[in-house]
Design an enzyme around this catalytic site. Structure first.
Site, PDB file in Angstrom:
ATOM      1  N   HIS A   1       0.702  -1.199  -0.117  1.00  0.00           N
ATOM      2  CA  HIS A   1      -0.013  -0.051  -0.051  1.00  0.00           C
ATOM      3  C   HIS A   1       0.880   1.146  -0.168  1.00  0.00           C
ATOM      4  CE1 HIS A   1      -3.059  -2.487   2.299  1.00  0.00           C
ATOM      5  NE2 HIS A   1      -2.643  -2.944   1.285  1.00  0.00           N
TER       6      HIS A   1
ATOM      7  N   ARG B   1      -7.567   3.650   1.021  1.00  0.00           N
ATOM      8  CA  ARG B   1      -6.755   2.347   1.264  1.00  0.00           C
ATOM      9  C   ARG B   1      -5.407   2.340   0.428  1.00  0.00           C
ATOM     10  NH1 ARG B   1      -6.479  -3.108  -0.245  1.00  0.00           N
ATOM     11  NH2 ARG B   1      -5.747  -4.530   1.832  1.00  0.00           N
TER      12      ARG B   1
ATOM     13  N   GLY C   1      -9.564  -2.451  -2.709  1.00  0.00           N
ATOM     14  CA  GLY C   1     -10.440  -2.808  -1.215  1.00  0.00           C
ATOM     15  C   GLY C   1      -9.405  -3.921  -0.734  1.00  0.00           C
TER      16      GLY C   1
ATOM     17  N   GLU D   1     -12.982  -0.130  -5.610  1.00  0.00           N
ATOM     18  CA  GLU D   1     -13.946   0.963  -5.901  1.00  0.00           C
ATOM     19  C   GLU D   1     -13.530   2.024  -7.142  1.00  0.00           C
ATOM     20  OE1 GLU D   1     -14.488   1.465  -0.839  1.00  0.00           O
ATOM     21  OE2 GLU D   1     -13.750   2.985  -2.115  1.00  0.00           O
TER      22      GLU D   1
ATOM     23  N   TYR E   1     -13.521   9.336   2.381  1.00  0.00           N
ATOM     24  CA  TYR E   1     -14.000   8.130   1.353  1.00  0.00           C
ATOM     25  C   TYR E   1     -14.068   6.897   2.446  1.00  0.00           C
ATOM     26  CZ  TYR E   1     -14.185  11.348  -1.967  1.00  0.00           C
ATOM     27  OH  TYR E   1     -14.504  12.220  -2.823  1.00  0.00           O
TER      28      TYR E   1
END
Length: 480
Positions: A144, A206, A225, A231, A241
């Site tokens: 991430h 995320r 996700g 998304e 969000y």
């Protein structure tokens, strides 16, 4: 698929399927996905992509920290290696962007993972060691790290950041992780950002890896996700969000719901592009390209799929200055099954109004004479303006309603003291209030009902009235 294409070909040979083929291609967002052209092979995890004024692409290799220059019909050429990159996990050399004023400053922007953080820097290709650090302290992790960079129609630089595996970062406005950031080209905070003194533009993310603007200047983003829902979000200044409180649609008034959701198995969306009122999202785990029609006012239609399983994991999606849709694969990232030629850069031609895929964007084409050519018929011009106190950018889309052109010139008159400072996808000259935009080498072909898009940046004082008297050669154009 083979049977379907064979049937279409058989009808075409019978002289009746040209409409069928065109209709299928037009339904696929304006690009013909039956005619892929492999532009480059043998790359290792190509991540960021940005286009130079000559139409060639800069491609960042995540693990090797190399920047490769890629153009159709030629082997990739290494033009820089970015120092201080620490390629751990999902990190490395990630997003690239080219300065809107590259012709003057030669600056390239990069987002990369260092030994201590993720950061945004700028440098010249001739001297990547001499980096100016614009933003540091973005949380890094083995997962991430986000990393997409893009200049918006407002002239600001946008960057997506991930939560770096620490989900609490996303809701902490003081953390740069799990955000979309907005900054001036020098890294400073714009005065109209939603949180005073902060680069944070939106929060509660995320891992956003795709950014794109629609024709109305609205920002869209793809988001990974965790286990359930991927998304696509319409991004607004100051919007929250929801991550980690919400994944997918939560119907929670404190957070903004996504416009599109998929299961993580069918998407894991990374790069995002917009053309022809359609979003194009590259899917990694889903090994496909998602097409999402934009229906206006921030609404979307039903997503459709192209390229399912055809090229494996799809990372970055860009619309090139040649009018083609460019896509990179990510099969050598440790999660794919690479083919012998991976990783690849592939482009797809426009279904209508664009050059044949056999035409290289770097191939020279005749330009019109300085006085312009005589073009019977009419044309139409769409002029989209993004303005601030002393300057503006404009995106111009020209549709040729007359005979096909191999070389074009669009003329107009400014009503005030506007002065052009930079242009892209065109060769632009100005004399007083009179302006002429001529084709670049790669977009000279303009068939009947074909379109071409270019843009420019300019300064002004006082009022900034819209141009008048648009003419394609000698043909008057309607303007909107």
């Amino acid at each position: 698929m083979r049977k379907r294409m064979g049937a279409l070909l058989a009808v075409a040979l019978a002289g009746t399927a040209l409409t069928v083929v065109a209709t299928r291609a037009e339904a696929a967002g304006g690009f013909d996905f039956t005619r892929p052209e492999v532009v480059a092979t043998g790359l290792e995890v190509p991540w960021g992509v940005a286009f130079l004024p000559d139409g060639s692409a800069l491609v960042a290799e995540r693990m090797r920290a190399r920047i490769m220059q890629v153009r159709p019909g030629a082997a990739p050429v290494q033009v820089a290696t970015v120092p201080n990159v620490s390629p751990v996990g999902e990190g490395g050399l990630l997003g690239l962007a080219v300065s809107p004023t590259y012709a003057q400053d030669n600056l390239v922007y990069a987002y990369y993972t260092s030994a201590t953080d993720n950061r945004i820097v700028r440098f010249t290709l001739a001297n990547p060691q001499n980096q100016q650090v614009l933003v540091s302290g973005i949380p890094r992790g083995s997962i991430h790290d986000a990393g997409r960079l893009a200049f918006g129609p407002d002239g600001m630089l946008y960057a997506s950041t991930g939560d770096a595996g620490q989900s609490a970062n996303a809701q902490n406005v003081q953390s740069l992780g799990g955000k979309i950031l907005r900054m001036r080209p020098d890294g400073s905070v714009p005065p109209d950002n939603p949180f005073p003194g902060s680069l944070v533009y939106s929060l509660g993310h995320r891992n956003v890896q795709g950014l794109a603007w629609d024709a109305q200047g609205q920002l869209w983003a793809t988001e990974f996700g965790q286990n359930t829902w991927d998304e696509i979000n319409l991004i607004v200044a100051g919007g929250n969000y929801g991550w980690p409180t919400v994944e997918g649609r939560g119907n929670n008034p404190n957070f903004r719901d996504p416009l599109v959701v998929w299961t993580t198995a069918e998407s894991s969306p990374s790069g995002l592009a917009q053309a022809n009122n359609t979003l194009f999202a590259g899917a990694l785990r889903g090994t496909r390209l998602w097409l999402i029609p934009l229906t206006g006012n921030g609404n979307v239609g039903t997503p459709t799929v192209e390229l399912q399983g055809a090229f494996g994991r799809l990372r970055t999606v860009m619309v090139g200055p040649d009018g083609y849709l460019w896509v990179t694969t990510s099969n050598r990232d440790g999660r794919g099954v690479p083919a012998a030629s991976d990783d690849r850069v592939i482009r797809f031609p426009p279904s209508v109004g664009g050059p044949s895929p056999s035409v290289s964007p770097t191939t020279s084409s005749p330009s019109p004479s300085p006085s312009g050519s005589t073009v019977p018929g009419t044309c139409s011009v769409q002029y989209e303006l993004n303005q601030w106190d002393t300057g503006f950018t404009a995106n111009v889309t020209v549709t040729n309603r007359g005979p096909a052109l191999n070389g074009w010139a669009l003329n107009w008159t400014f009503p005030g003291n506007q002065q052009v400072t930079n242009a892209w996808n065109t060769e632009l000259t100005q004399s007083g209030q009179a302006v002429t935009a001529r084709n670049a080498a790669w977009n000279a072909s303009l068939p009947t009902n074909g379109t071409v898009t270019f843009g420019f940046q300019a300064t002004y004082s006082g009022s900034n009235g819209r141009p008048t008297d648009f003419r394609l050669g000698s043909a008057a154009c309607t303007a909107s």
